[in-house]
Design an enzyme around this catalytic site. Structure first.
Site, PDB file in Angstrom:
ATOM      1  N   GLY A 529      41.024 -60.619  84.875  1.00  0.00           N
ATOM      2  CA  GLY A 529      41.930 -61.478  84.122  1.00  0.00           C
ATOM      3  C   GLY A 529      41.246 -62.199  82.982  1.00  0.00           C
ATOM      4  O   GLY A 529      41.841 -62.460  81.951  1.00  0.00           O
ATOM      5  N   ASP A 644      50.523 -62.441  89.773  1.00  0.00           N
ATOM      6  CA  ASP A 644      50.133 -61.303  88.937  1.00  0.00           C
ATOM      7  C   ASP A 644      49.788 -60.102  89.807  1.00  0.00           C
ATOM      8  O   ASP A 644      48.782 -59.437  89.598  1.00  0.00           O
ATOM      9  CB  ASP A 644      48.955 -61.690  88.035  1.00  0.00           C
TER      10      ASP A 644
END
Ligand SMILES: *[C@@H]1O[C@H](CO)[C@@H](O)[C@H](O)[C@H]1NC(C)=O
Ligand SMILES: *[C@@H]1O[C@H](CO)[C@@H](O)[C@H](O)[C@H]1NC(C)=O
Ligand SMILES: *[C@@H]1O[C@H](CO)[C@@H](O)[C@H](O)[C@H]1NC(C)=O
Ligand SMILES: *[C@@H]1O[C@H](CO)[C@@H](O)[C@H](O)[C@H]1NC(C)=O
Ligand SMILES: *[C@@H]1O[C@H](CO)[C@@H](O)[C@H](O)[C@H]1NC(C)=O
Ligand SMILES: *[C@@H]1O[C@H](CO)[C@@H](O)[C@H](O)[C@H]1NC(C)=O
Ligand SMILES: *[C@@H]1O[C@H](CO)[C@@H](O)[C@H](O)[C@H]1NC(C)=O
Length: 837
Positions: A529, A644
């Protein structure tokens, strides 16, 4: 005698036939023989739109128009400025083939005005609300009402402006709510190099959207992202820039109206209450009116007074300004010296170089100049500094640099969204500013230090288990490494220091350098990320994965902290295990156990590997991810929403057991609150639930949605985000649903991985996946229920309702669009920020 009767009968039959046929055909068309006469009307095939004669309330004037049938709502008017005075008018096709409105005397009062016409034409009212004049033989369109709109913008229409010819298709408001004649407001696409939409009051701008960046209008923070709003601005390559929109939410019908007060509104049809709901409004705040504060001032609707001069500027007319008359705006306090000196005295400008003051989260001023896409914001700065006519710049990743030369007008301050604007000021102004900032920084730092110390002491007191003495070096270096700009993550730092005082091992930076061969690119496993992930091997032979916060990214720091805080508290066999972290100077790293089989997407979407995943393994992964997620939602001490979840965030160990990773976006909850509204929407398109993507609402059901998408991907071996071919307008979700309804999921399956013997099990799995991706969050099962379903503890599954996002965006708009602006991001990267409304 007999013969005559027969003939007569025959004749009657034929006539009857003709009459019936006529009636059958004539409901939605106008031809020269089938004209409509006041008060007749024709209706589109589906019955939602009607073309006919109407009178506004309290008026006897007759107008020809199209209205939305369920709740008489006029969407188009032909003879806006030439009303019929009585009810003797008619609509027909003229001899030369134009659509015309005639008055009682047979005079043409309105015409479609097409010049080159064939002989025979027909006019048809379509289900979209478009009235189309066609050549009868060829069916070619000669004219359509969608290209000559009134005051309503409908899906399928395009508003356009032409760069060279200046021709425009725009909306023009009614004069007043009871009078359809041309009003003073118009709505059009302007500033074609950096397109934006304007509302004009006659010739003066009344509202603007800020430049379009390919996805959203940068000055409309309340706008849904274009992925969801369906709004699109495109350059067709012929000098036309056009604006269009498509339904995204096919459950509801919505229209956009420019009303007679110059307010542009989105109205959504509420089928149950049978009324229009205003879902969006161009003028919600005082500052939405163009140039409210005059030049060099910024407008903040939340503050009083509303207007304030930009830093480095002062009111042009102090006395007026104090009386809140803003129109004359502000002027520069200290003149810019750099350019003057350089020109006149021929000295080096270095020591007196101008600087820039930053204004955050604003609608950038009007009249921006765009320059070619630049990768770095720094180049914008130097470009602007070098050019003496440049007085401000801004940067947007999609647009590149923007610069301004004249008055800075219509700057609006937002509390979220918008862009950062850098305003050129003299270097003495900058010194002052620095001084101020220093005072603030010192105060804040001392304040924070006090708070941290207090928190620490409190914690020490409360904590029953005394923490072991920690290596104080790590935390010291960490604090030393932070710059004042990183103050945003102070909370995280406080938390981090708590976490570290618990049980997190600290790795030595030098060791990691050795382990990863000095972060050699060949050791990169992938992108997390917030930075690259390296493979490494410690001296004792243990393999590790090192996630390194890239130094350039400011945003990553927050996610880094978040991940440390979240994951250090968790332990589950379906979650990736954190071994420790390393924080030295600028370097911040997380060290994980190494997963030899990388991430799930590398497996299921890779043709060479996906055959290795037989159904049993797939099911094992599906179940493992569910267990990991259940642990996050319910079984850990905290309630955590991952936000996510996607194939690339599922790692596979040596036995292909799944482990959920990447907690940079995860959110911890106190326990009771189960739905939260966030301004900052993070996640990945394709996996995001509709309520989260559109409204910023997330709950564990948003994770369930992502899980459902993942389940369907794993089971079918197909990727949701790139599931589109020309024949097939459906997304993976839509296609799975259709196939499920037809009770035949074979077409859904990637043939390479499909095992027909297991049809029953796969079918059930797909069914569970479909339950997870239902449009309404309340319909979706909890993870606990999902696991019971997977294990067949729950035998009878309810039928799934229609999933969200069943159509690919391509199908929603009838027009094609440039590749670069493709609606679907084929590459499933995490987007960091879109605005919810
Ligand atoms: C439309 O036409 C139908 C039949 O010709 C008529 O009953 C109806 O009242 C008309 N609607 C309006 C709004 O004029
Ligand atoms: C007409 O409108 C209704 C209500 O919005 C909608 O359900 C229906 O699909 C529409 N029909 C057509 C043909 O567009
Ligand atoms: C129409 O006229 C009536 C009577 O004069 C009045 O009460 C009503 O408000 C008017 N309607 C509108 C929409 O102005
Ligand atoms: C059609 O053309 C005539 C003459 O060019 C013009 O006066 C009229 O306004 C036009 N009508 C429309 C509807 O454009
Ligand atoms: C539009 O402009 C006119 C003058 O041209 C002005 O009187 C009117 O107040 C303006 N309307 C709005 C809503 O600003
Ligand atoms: C400025 O300096 C350049 C070279 O350094 C010289 O050619 C030029 O004539 C100077 N201009 C003035 C106005 O002094
Ligand atoms: C400075 O900026 C203006 C406006 O953007 C541009 O027209 C001009 O060419 C620039 N000058 C230089 C020397 O780059």
């Amino acid at each position: 005698m007999r013969i005559t009767t027969c003939t007569n009968l025959f004749f009657v039959l034929i006539t009857l036939c003709l009459v019936f046929l006529d009636v059958g055909i004539a409901t939605d068309i106008v031809t020269s023989s089938e004209f409509i006469k006041d008060p007749e009307n024709i209706t589109s095939r589906g019955g939602n739109f009607t073309l006919g004669f109407f009178s506004p309330e309290n008026s006897t004037n007759r107008y020809v128009g199209i209205w939305w049938q369920p709740l008489f709502t006029v969407i188009w008017v032909a003879n806006r400025n030439q009303p019929l005075r009585d009810s003797s008018g008619s609509v027909t096709i003229s001899d030369e083939g134009n659509l015309v409105v005639l008055n009682g005397q047979g005079q043409v009062i309105w015409s479609s005005n097409v010049s080159k016409l064939g002989s025979d034409s027909t006019c048809k009212l379509l289900d979209s609300g478009n009235l189309v004049l066609q050549e009868s033989k060829s069916g070619n369109n000669l004219w359509q009402s969608f290209e000559h709109p009134s005051h309503v913008f409908l899906p399928g229409m395009k508003l356009a402006s032409n760069k060279r010819e200046g021709a425009k298709i725009n909306l023009i408001s009614w004069r007043n709510p009871l009078n359809p004649s041309l009003g003073s407001f118009s709505f059009s696409v302007e500033r074609l190099s950096l397109p934006e939409v304007f509302i004009w009051n006659e010739t003066r701008p009344y509202w603007r959207t800020g430049p379009w960046n390919g996805k959203v209008f940068t000055g409309v923070p309340t706008m849904r992202s274009f992925y969801l709003s369906g709004i699109r601005v495109e350059d067709d390559g012929q000098g036309n820039v056009d604006l269009s929109y498509a339904y995204v939410d096919e459950a509801g019908f919505s229209i956009n109206i420019l009303n007679s007060q110059g307010n542009y509104q989105e109205l959504k049809w509420d089928g149950e209450k049978r009324e229009w709901l205003v879902t969006w409004n161009s003028h919600q705040l005082k500052c939405d009116v163009y140039g409210t504060c005059g030049p060099f001032a910024s407008c903040n609707s939340q503050k009083s007074p509303t207007c304030s001069c930009l830093r480095g500027f002062e009111p042009r007319n102090k006395e007026e300004w104090n009386r809140q008359i803003w129109t004359s705006g502000c002027v520069r306090r200290i003149p810019l010296l750099q350019c003057e000196r350089a020109n006149n005295l021929n000295t080096s400008a270095d020591n007196i170089a101008d600087g820039f003051l930053k204004l955050q989260m604003v609608k950038v001023p009007d009249f921006a100049d765009g320059s070619a896409l630049t990768l770095k914001p720094d180049t914008c700065r130097s470009q602007c500094l070098e050019n003496c006519s440049c007085i401000a710049y801004s940067y947007d990743a999609e647009i590149g640099c923007m610069s301004w030369t004249g008055n800075l007008i219509d700057i609006q301050q937002f509390s979220n969204g918008g862009l950062d604007l850098y305003i050129r000021v003299a270097h003495t102004e900058l010194d002052k500013e620095r001084h101020m900032r220093m005072i603030i920084t010192v105060t804040v730092t001392i304040g924070t230090a006090v708070v941290v110390v207090c928190a620490y002491i409190m914690w020490r007191k409360i904590s029953k288990h005394h923490a072991r003495k920690r290596n104080s070096k790590g935390s010291h270096q960490f604090n030393g490494g932070g710059t004042p700009a990183e103050s945003t993550s102070k909370n995280a730092i406080v938390e981090l220091s708590q976490v570290k005082l618990q049980e997190l091992s600290i790795f030595n930076f030098g060791k990691l350098v050795t382990a990863t061969n000095n972060f050699h690119p060949s050791n990169i496993l992938g992108q997390g990320g917030f930075g690259p992930v390296y493979k490494g091997q410690l001296q004792d032979g243990q393999e590790i994965a090192v996630k390194r916060l890239s130094r350039a990214s400011g945003q990553g720091l927050e996610e880094f902290m978040n991940e440390v805080v979240v994951i250090s508290k968790l332990q589950h066999r379906n979650l990736v295990r954190l071994l420790g972290c390393c924080i030295e100077g600028e370097e911040k790293m997380l060290i994980y156990e190494f997963m030899p089989n990388k991430s799930l997407d590398a497996y299921i979407f890779d043709p060479s590997k996906n055959e290795l995943l037989v159904w049993k393994k797939r099911f094992n992964i599906i179940e493992g991810v569910a267990r990991g997620l259940l642990y996050l939602h319910r079984d850990s001490r905290l309630k955590i929403i991952h936000r996510d979840l996607k194939a690339s965030n599922i790692l596979l160990d040596g036995e292909l057991n799944p482990k959920i990773s990447d907690f940079g976006m995860a959110k911890i909850f106190g326990g009771t609150d189960d739905q939260v509204n966030t301004r900052r929407i993070v996640g990945t398109y394709g996996y995001m639930s509709p309520e989260y993507a559109m409204l910023g609402l997330f709950s564990e059901k948003s994770d369930v949605f992502s899980y459902g998408v993942l389940l369907l991907e794993i089971a079918s071996g197909r990727r949701n985000s790139s599931f589109c071919d020309n024949e097939n307008p459906l997304t993976l979700l839509g296609f799975a649903w259709m196939q499920w309804k037809e009770n035949n999921i074979s077409p859904l399956m990637d043939p390479r991985v499909y095992d027909p013997d297991l049809y029953k099990y796969i079918f059930r799995c797909i069914h569970i996946g479909l339950l997870c991706v239902q449009e309404s969050a309340s319909d979706r099962p909890t993870m606990a229920a999902v696991i019971s379903m997977l294990n067949s503890e729950i035998v009878d599954l309810p039928p799934p309702r229609k999933p969200a996002f069943i159509l690919t965006q391509d199908m929603l708009g009838s027009m094609s669009f440039k590749k670069g602006n493709s609606l679907y991001s084929l590459n499933p990267v995490t987007i960091s920020e879109i605005q919810g409304r």
